[in-house]
Design an enzyme around this catalytic site. Structure first.
Site, mmCIF file in Angstrom:
data_model
loop_
_atom_site.group_PDB
_atom_site.id
_atom_site.type_symbol
_atom_site.label_atom_id
_atom_site.label_comp_id
_atom_site.label_asym_id
_atom_site.label_seq_id
_atom_site.Cartn_x
_atom_site.Cartn_y
_atom_site.Cartn_z
ATOM 1 N N TYR A 146 0.859 -1.102 0.133
ATOM 2 C CA TYR A 146 -0.137 -0.010 -0.423
ATOM 3 C C TYR A 146 0.814 0.988 0.418
ATOM 4 C CZ TYR A 146 -4.100 3.030 1.785
ATOM 5 O OH TYR A 146 -4.384 4.066 1.961
ATOM 6 N N ASP A 147 1.481 1.660 1.087
ATOM 7 C CA ASP A 147 2.264 2.986 1.321
ATOM 8 C C ASP A 147 3.654 3.138 -0.020
ATOM 9 O OD1 ASP A 147 1.660 1.999 3.546
ATOM 10 O OD2 ASP A 147 3.337 2.206 4.509
ATOM 11 N N ASN A 191 -14.341 -0.856 14.283
ATOM 12 C CA ASN A 191 -13.808 -2.688 14.821
ATOM 13 C C ASN A 191 -14.054 -1.204 16.275
ATOM 14 O OD1 ASN A 191 -13.101 -3.770 13.434
ATOM 15 N ND2 ASN A 191 -10.869 -4.479 14.341
ATOM 16 N N THR A 209 -1.213 3.088 23.777
ATOM 17 C CA THR A 209 -0.189 4.798 22.702
ATOM 18 C C THR A 209 -0.039 5.157 21.560
ATOM 19 O OG1 THR A 209 1.525 3.559 24.129
ATOM 20 C CG2 THR A 209 1.012 4.637 25.391
ATOM 21 N N ARG A 278 0.450 9.741 14.162
ATOM 22 C CA ARG A 278 0.786 10.465 13.565
ATOM 23 C C ARG A 278 -0.063 11.199 13.362
ATOM 24 N NH1 ARG A 278 -2.714 6.209 9.532
ATOM 25 N NH2 ARG A 278 -0.505 5.312 9.652
HETATM 26 P P1 NAD Z 1 -13.087 1.697 0.430
HETATM 27 O O1 NAD Z 1 -12.528 0.745 0.566
HETATM 28 O O2 NAD Z 1 -14.008 2.148 0.854
HETATM 29 O O3 NAD Z 1 -12.356 1.886 -1.546
HETATM 30 C C1 NAD Z 1 -11.999 2.070 -2.459
HETATM 31 C C2 NAD Z 1 -12.881 1.134 -3.487
HETATM 32 O O4 NAD Z 1 -11.806 1.211 -4.517
HETATM 33 C C3 NAD Z 1 -13.448 0.481 -3.285
HETATM 34 O O5 NAD Z 1 -15.311 0.345 -3.855
HETATM 35 C C4 NAD Z 1 -12.822 -0.593 -4.189
HETATM 36 O O6 NAD Z 1 -13.640 -1.827 -4.322
HETATM 37 C C5 NAD Z 1 -12.138 0.331 -5.465
HETATM 38 N N1 NAD Z 1 -11.164 -0.130 -6.170
HETATM 39 C C6 NAD Z 1 -10.509 -0.699 -5.748
HETATM 40 N N2 NAD Z 1 -9.586 -1.399 -6.332
HETATM 41 C C7 NAD Z 1 -10.178 -1.100 -7.262
HETATM 42 C C8 NAD Z 1 -9.358 -1.396 -8.819
HETATM 43 N N3 NAD Z 1 -8.652 -1.670 -8.722
HETATM 44 N N4 NAD Z 1 -10.490 -0.979 -9.284
HETATM 45 C C9 NAD Z 1 -11.308 -0.067 -9.563
HETATM 46 N N5 NAD Z 1 -12.047 -0.025 -8.200
HETATM 47 C C10 NAD Z 1 -11.048 -0.511 -7.148
HETATM 48 O O7 NAD Z 1 -12.129 2.598 0.992
HETATM 49 P P2 NAD Z 1 -12.105 4.400 1.002
HETATM 50 O O8 NAD Z 1 -11.473 4.241 2.304
HETATM 51 O O9 NAD Z 1 -12.306 4.885 1.192
HETATM 52 O O10 NAD Z 1 -10.482 4.583 0.386
HETATM 53 C C11 NAD Z 1 -10.630 5.644 -0.610
HETATM 54 C C12 NAD Z 1 -9.624 6.302 -0.866
HETATM 55 O O11 NAD Z 1 -8.671 7.148 0.145
HETATM 56 C C13 NAD Z 1 -7.831 5.082 -1.073
HETATM 57 O O12 NAD Z 1 -7.246 5.278 -2.294
HETATM 58 C C14 NAD Z 1 -7.922 5.625 -0.446
HETATM 59 O O13 NAD Z 1 -5.658 4.747 -0.168
HETATM 60 C C15 NAD Z 1 -7.687 6.894 0.014
HETATM 61 N N6 NAD Z 1 -7.535 6.429 1.486
HETATM 62 C C16 NAD Z 1 -8.484 6.241 2.271
HETATM 63 C C17 NAD Z 1 -7.944 6.863 3.968
HETATM 64 C C18 NAD Z 1 -8.747 6.375 4.830
HETATM 65 O O14 NAD Z 1 -8.742 6.639 6.216
HETATM 66 N N7 NAD Z 1 -10.090 5.901 4.366
HETATM 67 C C19 NAD Z 1 -7.253 7.556 4.300
HETATM 68 C C20 NAD Z 1 -5.660 7.949 3.630
HETATM 69 C C21 NAD Z 1 -6.041 7.124 1.853
HETATM 70 N N1 UDP Z 2 -5.768 -0.946 16.153
HETATM 71 C C1 UDP Z 2 -6.495 -1.357 17.527
HETATM 72 N N2 UDP Z 2 -7.778 -1.686 17.343
HETATM 73 C C2 UDP Z 2 -7.757 -2.329 16.754
HETATM 74 C C3 UDP Z 2 -7.958 -2.225 15.581
HETATM 75 C C4 UDP Z 2 -7.327 -1.662 14.873
HETATM 76 O O1 UDP Z 2 -6.056 -1.170 18.114
HETATM 77 O O2 UDP Z 2 -9.313 -3.118 16.654
HETATM 78 C C5 UDP Z 2 -4.808 -0.150 16.631
HETATM 79 C C6 UDP Z 2 -3.825 -0.170 14.964
HETATM 80 O O3 UDP Z 2 -2.991 -1.106 15.438
HETATM 81 C C7 UDP Z 2 -3.451 1.395 14.099
HETATM 82 C C8 UDP Z 2 -4.518 2.111 14.956
HETATM 83 O O4 UDP Z 2 -5.734 1.116 15.746
HETATM 84 O O5 UDP Z 2 -2.553 1.292 15.636
HETATM 85 C C9 UDP Z 2 -5.819 2.663 13.542
HETATM 86 O O6 UDP Z 2 -5.462 1.492 13.195
HETATM 87 P P1 UDP Z 2 -6.128 1.629 11.593
HETATM 88 O O7 UDP Z 2 -6.208 -0.256 11.143
HETATM 89 O O8 UDP Z 2 -7.906 1.892 11.796
HETATM 90 O O9 UDP Z 2 -5.710 2.309 10.557
HETATM 91 P P2 UDP Z 2 -3.856 2.905 10.614
HETATM 92 O O10 UDP Z 2 -2.945 1.400 11.101
HETATM 93 O O11 UDP Z 2 -3.336 2.204 8.949
HETATM 94 O O12 UDP Z 2 -3.932 3.809 10.981
#
Ligand code: NAD
Ligand code: UDP
Length: 321
Positions: A146-147, A191, A209, A278
């Site tokens: 992802y990253d 969750n 923490t 973060r």
């Molecule tokens: P989500 O999983 O709910 O939505 C992602 C959507 O993309 C889904 O509808 C999935 O079916 C579709 N998808 C995945 N791969 C695809 C592909 N190859 N072709 C077509 N469709 C595809 O996630 P979200 O939380 O709505 O995230 C949306 C965007 O925002 C993502 O790019 C994610 O990386 C970015 N983002 C979200 C968050 C967050 O906290 N929600 C944080 C950082 C970045």
């Molecule tokens: N986390 C937790 N309990 C859960 C799910 C997540 O303590 O049931 C923690 C996880 O380890 C992380 C933070 O909550 O430190 C945020 O997790 P999430 O998966 O929502 O997002 P991300 O780590 O990608 O920021």
């Protein structure tokens, strides 16, 4: 003929709220999704709207469209459980997806916005994170698909901008929550709320923490729209997130208070490469977009709890707040 707006990943959590916002503004929206993590249910309320078109398509494959003025590229799984399910496809969605969508933008002269992520900062050594920080990502870890995929997508965006003058915008989105988060995606807000509502223990990973900053979905969507409509030449990357930082234990306590649940908080092992801290520095977004989040955590959690309550009661929450 008025040009439409393409939203990839439009049936997902953020994408469906973005579609709501764009349609409410009177725009025509083409929503493209492969339904890996998104659901038709999220956009069901638009299916009879003539201004809304839903296309099942995977953006790792080229897409041929005309008449599109703006592309919001959101297609990618976003939760660790989902993006680690098929890590190679996750990288492809970011990298091939960016190449295909940038190619489309270049051919039809559309402006394109990339949904990048705070994960480009990895487990940050600088706090809070500003856009100039280059990050600390483990390139061979479980989160790397992802990253690193998102980092490479940013590289592609800037190369298309430098080489081909494609009109780009890059948003680095921090943890966002709200109605239509998927109940099974393992992300912490969903969750904890579900565990609290079901009377199950709240699973706190590690000591609790570690910190995150949680942005309510409406605020985030507003930031994306402002960025998309910002003056040409302002490319970002720009952080979009809520700068108010909480420990994960504080989040668990807030969820217990709001739901009135008697659930207990129990400790579970911390997943590998879990970022310790973060928080976005949003000075750039404030200055260039006149944007800042408005919804406080308690208010946003209440709306999200209401959504999950309805879901659990067997209802089909419509627009979800
Ligand atoms: P989500 O999983 O709910 O939505 C992602 C959507 O993309 C889904 O509808 C999935 O079916 C579709 N998808 C995945 N791969 C695809 C592909 N190859 N072709 C077509 N469709 C595809 O996630 P979200 O939380 O709505 O995230 C949306 C965007 O925002 C993502 O790019 C994610 O990386 C970015 N983002 C979200 C968050 C967050 O906290 N929600 C944080 C950082 C970045
Ligand atoms: N986390 C937790 N309990 C859960 C799910 C997540 O303590 O049931 C923690 C996880 O380890 C992380 C933070 O909550 O430190 C945020 O997790 P999430 O998966 O929502 O997002 P991300 O780590 O990608 O920021």
């Amino acid at each position: 003929m008025s040009k439409s707006i393409l939203v990839t990943g439009g049936a997902g959590f953020l994408g469906s709220h973005l579609c709501d916002r764009l349609l409410a503004e009177g725009r025509e929206v083409v929503c493209v999704d492969n339904f890996f993590t998104g659901r038709k249910q999220n956009v069901r309320h638009h299916l009879n709207d003539i201004r809304f078109e839903l296309i099942r398509h995977d953006i790792t494959v080229p897409l041929y469209l005309e008449g599109v003025a703006q592309i919001y590229n959101l297609a990618s799984p976003a939760s660790p459980i989902h993006y680690q399910h098929n890590p190679v496809h996750t990288t492809k969605s970011s990298v091939l997806g960016a190449i295909n969508m940038l190619g489309l933008a270049k051919r039809i002269g559309a402006r394109i916005l990339q949904a990048s992520t705070s994960e480009v900062y990895g487990d940050p050594e600088v706090h809070p994170q500003s856009e100039s920080y280059r990050g600390s990502v483990n390139p061979i870890g479980l989160r790397a698909c992802y990253d690193e995929g998102k980092r490479c997508a940013e590289t592609l965006f800037f190369d298309y901008w430098r080489e081909d003058r494609v009109d780009i915008k890059v948003a680095r989105i921090f943890n966002t929550y709200g109605p239509r988060m998927q109940p099974d995606d393992g992300r912490v807000v969903g969750n904890f709320i579900l565990q609290a509502l079901r009377g199950q223990d709240l699973t706190l990973y590690g000591e609790g923490t570690q910190t995150r900053s949680f942005c309510y979905v409406d605020d985030l969507v507003d930031g994306l729209v402002r960025l998309m409509n910002s003056p040409e030449g302002f490319t970002g990357p720009v952080n979009l997130g809520n700068p108010v930082e909480f420990t994960i234990r504080e989040l668990a306590e807030a969820v217990l208070e709001i739901t009135g649940s008697k659930s207990k908080i129990v400790r579970r092992p911390l997943p590998p490469d879990d970022p310790r801290q973060r928080r976005p520095d949003i000075a750039l977004a404030r200055r260039e977009l006149d944007w800042r989040p408005r919804v406080e955590l308690a208010e946003g959690l209440r709306k999200t709890v209401a959504y999950f309550e309805e879901l659990l009661s067997g209802g089909k929450p419509e627009a979800g707040g």
